[in-house]
Design a protein around this motif. Structure first.
Motif, mmCIF file in Angstrom:
data_model
loop_
_atom_site.group_PDB
_atom_site.id
_atom_site.type_symbol
_atom_site.label_atom_id
_atom_site.label_comp_id
_atom_site.label_asym_id
_atom_site.label_seq_id
_atom_site.Cartn_x
_atom_site.Cartn_y
_atom_site.Cartn_z
ATOM 1 N N LYS A 1 -5.715 -4.072 15.111
ATOM 2 C CA LYS A 1 -5.323 -3.037 14.152
ATOM 3 C C LYS A 1 -5.253 -3.625 12.744
ATOM 4 C CE LYS A 1 -2.888 -0.248 17.475
ATOM 5 N NZ LYS A 1 -1.647 0.415 17.819
ATOM 6 N N PRO A 2 -5.596 -2.829 11.720
ATOM 7 C CA PRO A 2 -5.565 -3.328 10.346
ATOM 8 C C PRO A 2 -4.144 -3.638 9.885
ATOM 9 C CG PRO A 2 -6.060 -0.981 10.370
ATOM 10 C CD PRO A 2 -6.028 -1.435 11.798
ATOM 11 N N CYS A 3 -4.034 -4.619 9.015
ATOM 12 C CA CYS A 3 -2.753 -4.989 8.408
ATOM 13 C C CYS A 3 -2.803 -4.635 6.929
ATOM 14 C CB CYS A 3 -2.505 -6.489 8.535
ATOM 15 S SG CYS A 3 -2.239 -7.055 10.202
ATOM 16 N N TYR A 4 -1.705 -4.122 6.424
ATOM 17 C CA TYR A 4 -1.614 -3.747 5.012
ATOM 18 C C TYR A 4 -0.423 -4.451 4.377
ATOM 19 C CZ TYR A 4 -4.910 -0.043 6.100
ATOM 20 O OH TYR A 4 -6.028 0.647 6.492
ATOM 21 N N LEU A 5 -0.557 -4.701 3.096
ATOM 22 C CA LEU A 5 0.517 -5.271 2.299
ATOM 23 C C LEU A 5 0.828 -4.302 1.172
ATOM 24 C CD1 LEU A 5 2.336 -7.649 1.398
ATOM 25 C CD2 LEU A 5 0.368 -8.505 0.104
ATOM 26 N N VAL A 6 2.084 -3.962 1.031
ATOM 27 C CA VAL A 6 2.514 -3.092 -0.055
ATOM 28 C C VAL A 6 3.179 -3.971 -1.102
ATOM 29 C CG1 VAL A 6 3.966 -1.147 -0.716
ATOM 30 C CG2 VAL A 6 2.816 -1.147 1.501
ATOM 31 N N GLY A 7 2.689 -3.888 -2.321
ATOM 32 C CA GLY A 7 3.262 -4.685 -3.398
ATOM 33 C C GLY A 7 2.407 -4.603 -4.642
ATOM 34 N N ASP A 8 2.750 -5.451 -5.601
ATOM 35 C CA ASP A 8 2.037 -5.421 -6.882
ATOM 36 C C ASP A 8 0.877 -6.410 -6.946
ATOM 37 O OD1 ASP A 8 3.337 -7.836 -7.093
ATOM 38 O OD2 ASP A 8 4.515 -7.297 -8.850
ATOM 39 N N GLY A 9 0.622 -7.152 -5.867
ATOM 40 C CA GLY A 9 -0.516 -8.065 -5.829
ATOM 41 C C GLY A 9 -0.247 -9.425 -6.431
ATOM 42 N N THR A 10 1.015 -9.752 -6.700
ATOM 43 C CA THR A 10 1.317 -11.033 -7.337
ATOM 44 C C THR A 10 2.134 -11.969 -6.456
ATOM 45 O OG1 THR A 10 3.330 -10.163 -8.347
ATOM 46 C CG2 THR A 10 1.291 -9.975 -9.631
ATOM 47 N N GLY A 11 2.517 -11.548 -5.277
ATOM 48 C CA GLY A 11 3.386 -12.354 -4.428
ATOM 49 C C GLY A 11 2.643 -13.391 -3.601
ATOM 50 N N SER B 1 -11.229 -3.323 1.135
ATOM 51 C CA SER B 1 -9.946 -3.600 0.502
ATOM 52 C C SER B 1 -10.059 -3.588 -1.017
ATOM 53 C CB SER B 1 -9.421 -4.960 0.969
ATOM 54 O OG SER B 1 -8.230 -5.310 0.320
ATOM 55 N N ARG B 2 -11.075 -4.251 -1.527
ATOM 56 C CA ARG B 2 -11.239 -4.314 -2.983
ATOM 57 C C ARG B 2 -11.627 -2.962 -3.563
ATOM 58 N NH1 ARG B 2 -13.956 -10.282 -4.042
ATOM 59 N NH2 ARG B 2 -12.231 -11.458 -3.123
ATOM 60 N N GLY B 3 -12.461 -2.224 -2.855
ATOM 61 C CA GLY B 3 -12.850 -0.896 -3.316
ATOM 62 C C GLY B 3 -11.670 0.053 -3.379
ATOM 63 N N ALA B 4 -10.765 -0.062 -2.418
ATOM 64 C CA ALA B 4 -9.588 0.806 -2.405
ATOM 65 C C ALA B 4 -8.643 0.494 -3.557
ATOM 66 C CB ALA B 4 -8.850 0.660 -1.081
ATOM 67 N N ARG B 5 -8.744 -0.712 -4.114
ATOM 68 C CA ARG B 5 -7.848 -1.098 -5.212
ATOM 69 C C ARG B 5 -8.459 -0.877 -6.587
ATOM 70 N NH1 ARG B 5 -6.889 -6.894 -4.100
ATOM 71 N NH2 ARG B 5 -8.429 -6.733 -2.471
ATOM 72 N N LEU B 6 -9.687 -0.353 -6.635
ATOM 73 C CA LEU B 6 -10.301 -0.056 -7.927
ATOM 74 C C LEU B 6 -9.600 1.136 -8.565
ATOM 75 C CD1 LEU B 6 -14.102 -0.384 -7.108
ATOM 76 C CD2 LEU B 6 -12.711 -1.944 -8.479
ATOM 77 N N ALA C 1 0.608 4.318 -0.813
ATOM 78 C CA ALA C 1 -0.808 4.179 -0.507
ATOM 79 C C ALA C 1 -1.576 3.630 -1.702
ATOM 80 C CB ALA C 1 -1.386 5.521 -0.062
ATOM 81 N N GLU C 2 -1.109 3.935 -2.900
ATOM 82 C CA GLU C 2 -1.803 3.456 -4.091
ATOM 83 C C GLU C 2 -1.637 1.951 -4.284
ATOM 84 O OE1 GLU C 2 -1.293 7.660 -6.476
ATOM 85 O OE2 GLU C 2 -0.285 5.882 -7.219
ATOM 86 N N THR C 3 -0.602 1.353 -3.709
ATOM 87 C CA THR C 3 -0.371 -0.072 -3.875
ATOM 88 C C THR C 3 -0.581 -0.846 -2.579
ATOM 89 O OG1 THR C 3 1.995 0.204 -3.472
ATOM 90 C CG2 THR C 3 1.259 0.283 -5.763
ATOM 91 N N ALA C 4 -1.012 -0.174 -1.510
ATOM 92 C CA ALA C 4 -1.249 -0.848 -0.238
ATOM 93 C C ALA C 4 -2.583 -1.585 -0.286
ATOM 94 C CB ALA C 4 -1.242 0.155 0.909
#
Length: 111
Positions: A20-30, A88-93, A6-9
């Motif tokens: 329905k919402p779509c999520y990506l799990v990863g480090d944000g560089t792909g 999305s951006r707020g969740a990644r702060l 959840a921390e990297t989604a």
């Protein structure tokens, strides 16, 4: 285990089947992260253009109610896009660095 993904989604700027919402799990560089960044940029740009168009239409005394309804429909779509981007951006702060859960402004209290 669930907390770690959840921390990297990342909430993506598009919806899946049935909205329905779509999520990506990863480090944000792909590759998919870069596609999502590009789509967010396009969505934000389109929102800015709609705001300019709305200002022009509001200054035009000959605008029809059908034109205004169309504009409002597009603005509602754009607002949904911008809201999803903000969420999305707020969740990644990063989490705040303060220790006191009652101290929401991040400043230290004291005499």
């Amino acid at each position: 285990m669930i907390g770690s993904w959840a921390e990297t989604a990342r909430l993506l700027p598009w919806s899946g089947p049935e909205g329905k919402p779509c999520y990506l799990v990863g480090d944000g560089t792909g590759y998919l992260s870069r596609v999502a960044d590009t789509i967010e940029s396009v969505q934000l740009g389109m929102s800015a253009e709609l705001l300019d168009h709305a200002a022009d239409m509001l200054d035009d005394s000959n605008v029809t109610s059908a034109q205004l309804r169309f504009l409002v429909a597009r603005m509602a779509e754009a607002l949904c896009d911008v809201h999803r981007i903000a969420e999305s951006r707020g969740a990644r702060l990063p989490a705040p660095a303060y220790d006191d859960p009652d101290d929401t402004d991040g400043r230290e209290s004291g005499p």
